[in-house]
Write a protein that holds these residues in place. Structure first.
Motif, PDB file in Angstrom:
ATOM      1  N   PHE A  24       0.826  -1.199   0.000  1.00 13.84           N
ATOM      2  CA  PHE A  24       0.000   0.000   0.000  1.00 13.84           C
ATOM      3  C   PHE A  24       0.868   1.261   0.000  1.00 13.84           C
ATOM      4  O   PHE A  24       0.560   2.243  -0.684  1.00 13.84           O
ATOM      5  N   ALA A  25       1.956   1.224   0.762  1.00 12.69           N
ATOM      6  CA  ALA A  25       2.863   2.370   0.800  1.00 12.69           C
ATOM      7  C   ALA A  25       3.488   2.614  -0.572  1.00 12.69           C
ATOM      8  O   ALA A  25       3.624   3.757  -1.016  1.00 12.69           O
ATOM      9  N   GLY A  26       3.880   1.533  -1.255  1.00 12.68           N
ATOM     10  CA  GLY A  26       4.428   1.676  -2.590  1.00 12.68           C
ATOM     11  C   GLY A  26       3.427   2.265  -3.561  1.00 12.68           C
ATOM     12  O   GLY A  26       3.765   3.113  -4.399  1.00 12.68           O
ATOM     13  N   LEU A  27       2.168   1.836  -3.468  1.00 16.95           N
ATOM     14  CA  LEU A  27       1.125   2.373  -4.350  1.00 16.95           C
ATOM     15  C   LEU A  27       0.889   3.850  -4.100  1.00 16.95           C
ATOM     16  O   LEU A  27       0.807   4.648  -5.055  1.00 16.95           O
ATOM     17  N   ILE A  28       0.766   4.232  -2.831  1.00 11.84           N
ATOM     18  CA  ILE A  28       0.559   5.649  -2.500  1.00 11.84           C
ATOM     19  C   ILE A  28       1.720   6.490  -3.011  1.00 11.84           C
ATOM     20  O   ILE A  28       1.530   7.546  -3.636  1.00 11.84           O
ATOM     21  N   ALA A  87      -7.452  -9.000  -5.749  1.00  8.74           N
ATOM     22  CA  ALA A  87      -6.536  -7.986  -5.234  1.00  8.74           C
ATOM     23  C   ALA A  87      -5.177  -8.071  -5.916  1.00  8.74           C
ATOM     24  O   ALA A  87      -4.521  -7.055  -6.154  1.00  8.74           O
ATOM     25  N   ALA A  88      -4.742  -9.287  -6.250  1.00 10.52           N
ATOM     26  CA  ALA A  88      -3.459  -9.443  -6.935  1.00 10.52           C
ATOM     27  C   ALA A  88      -3.477  -8.783  -8.310  1.00 10.52           C
ATOM     28  O   ALA A  88      -2.441  -8.310  -8.798  1.00 10.52           O
ATOM     29  N   LEU A  89      -4.659  -8.718  -8.933  1.00  9.72           N
ATOM     30  CA  LEU A  89      -4.769  -8.101 -10.257  1.00  9.72           C
ATOM     31  C   LEU A  89      -4.489  -6.603 -10.217  1.00  9.72           C
ATOM     32  O   LEU A  89      -4.198  -6.002 -11.250  1.00  9.72           O
ATOM     33  N   ALA A  90      -4.570  -5.993  -9.028  1.00  8.40           N
ATOM     34  CA  ALA A  90      -4.298  -4.566  -8.909  1.00  8.40           C
ATOM     35  C   ALA A  90      -2.852  -4.229  -9.244  1.00  8.40           C
ATOM     36  O   ALA A  90      -2.526  -3.068  -9.517  1.00  8.40           O
ATOM     37  N   GLY A  91      -1.976  -5.233  -9.219  1.00  6.26           N
ATOM     38  CA  GLY A  91      -0.585  -4.981  -9.599  1.00  6.26           C
ATOM     39  C   GLY A  91      -0.382  -4.884 -11.096  1.00  6.26           C
ATOM     40  O   GLY A  91       0.609  -4.299 -11.552  1.00  6.26           O
ATOM     41  N   LEU A  92      -1.319  -5.419 -11.882  1.00  8.01           N
ATOM     42  CA  LEU A  92      -1.129  -5.449 -13.332  1.00  8.01           C
ATOM     43  C   LEU A  92      -1.184  -4.061 -13.978  1.00  8.01           C
ATOM     44  O   LEU A  92      -0.394  -3.789 -14.897  1.00  8.01           O
ATOM     45  N   PRO A  93      -2.080  -3.148 -13.556  1.00  9.67           N
ATOM     46  CA  PRO A  93      -2.040  -1.805 -14.147  1.00  9.67           C
ATOM     47  C   PRO A  93      -0.713  -1.084 -13.902  1.00  9.67           C
ATOM     48  O   PRO A  93      -0.244  -0.331 -14.762  1.00  9.67           O
ATOM     49  N   VAL A  94      -0.118  -1.313 -12.732  1.00  9.87           N
ATOM     50  CA  VAL A  94       1.182  -0.699 -12.439  1.00  9.87           C
ATOM     51  C   VAL A  94       2.248  -1.266 -13.364  1.00  9.87           C
ATOM     52  O   VAL A  94       3.035  -0.527 -13.974  1.00  9.87           O
ATOM     53  N   LEU A  95       2.270  -2.581 -13.505  1.00  6.70           N
ATOM     54  CA  LEU A  95       3.249  -3.216 -14.379  1.00  6.70           C
ATOM     55  C   LEU A  95       3.040  -2.805 -15.832  1.00  6.70           C
ATOM     56  O   LEU A  95       4.005  -2.527 -16.552  1.00  6.70           O
ATOM     57  N   HIS A  96       1.791  -2.735 -16.271  1.00  6.37           N
ATOM     58  CA  HIS A  96       1.495  -2.338 -17.644  1.00  6.37           C
ATOM     59  C   HIS A  96       1.977  -0.915 -17.921  1.00  6.37           C
ATOM     60  O   HIS A  96       2.558  -0.645 -18.985  1.00  6.37           O
TER      61      HIS A  96
END
Length: 268
Positions: free
Chosen positions: A128-132, A238-247
């Motif tokens: 969460f900290a990384g996302l923020i 919830a794991a899928l939330a990492g895919l937009p960042v990677l994309h």
């Protein structure tokens, strides 16, 4: 070198963190919220693995985290990327947090109790900290991103400690829901110049869908005739939330390579 004065967005971010901190510290306590194996719909074992589906459904966190870290490593070593160091650092923290989520969640779901739930939430705090931090780099400023990430990380870990020691879950609720409210507000702001252009709307969508699955844990388990529970679907979503960042990072990397033909080729 003299630092420039805070921008309007930086001041707004500061007051948002100040407001959330005030609510967490001065707001009413919320107690009586506990977790255990009986709270989850699917407690079936597989061979000698207890709560098997809730444990194994964490594997997508591991896969996305490793994928992201592997790509970041190759990106950092080989590409003339032009990506700000602050954004890159927050991306590293985000995907490392996915590995921490995997470890914490597996540890918890193997034998749910309050101590293990604290470990689970600590892992979530890192991601969460990384996302923020990443979102702040995109929509506020590059210098504010790492500060926001550190503040979220420290605040989140303190909230977990307060909950574990006192039973007051209110500070953790502020971190989780107040933090996502901040992400929503950042999604509505125009990206800064040179941003990776992360589609925060997709991250918010997957987060909201995961919370919906979590709330419908027992209902989904019954509706699927005990095939899968809402809590297991929560992990997968919830794991899928990492895919937009990677994309977003991969798209930025490919654009960078087109402008830098001499850079080494990247693979997704």
């Amino acid at each position: 070198m003299q630092l420039s004065s805070p921008s309007r967005r930086e001041r707004g971010l500061f007051f948002a963190f100040l407001l959330l901190s005030g609510v967490a510290v001065l707001g009413p306590a919320l107690t009586g919220v506990h977790a255990g194996a009986s709270l989850f719909a699917d407690d079936r074992a597989w061979h000698h693995l207890p709560n098997a589906m809730d444990v194994l459904s964490n594997l997508p966190f591991l896969a996305v985290g490793l994928w992201g870290l592997r790509w970041l490593g190759r990106f950092h070593r080989r590409a003339a990327h032009g990506l700000p160091a602050s954004t890159l650092a927050c991306a590293w923290l985000f995907f490392a947090g996915f590995l921490a989520c995997t470890a914490g969640s597996v540890f918890y779901h193997l034998q749910p109790d309050l101590l293990r739930l604290a470990a689970d939430r600590a892992g979530m705090t890192i991601a969460f900290a990384g996302l923020i931090g990443f979102a702040v780099c995109e929509r506020v400023s590059h210098r504010a991103g790492p500060v926001a990430a550190c503040a979220t990380l420290v605040g989140g870990l303190l909230a977990v400690a307060v909950w574990h020691e006192t039973g007051n879950v209110a500070p953790w609720a502020v971190v989780q829901f107040g933090g996502m409210a901040l992400v929503v507000s950042l999604a509505l702001a125009k990206p800064m110049r040179g941003a990776v252009d992360l589609k925060l709307g997709w991250v918010i969508f997957f987060y909201a869908l995961a919370k919906g699955f979590e709330l419908g844990d027992h209902a989904i388990y019954e509706a699927t005739h005990h095939l899968v529970s809402g809590h297991s679907l929560k992990h997968l979503t919830a794991a899928l939330a990492g895919l937009p960042v990677l994309h977003a990072l991969q798209t930025f990397g490919r654009q960078s390579l087109r402008h830098n033909p001499g850079a080494a080729a990247l693979t997704a």
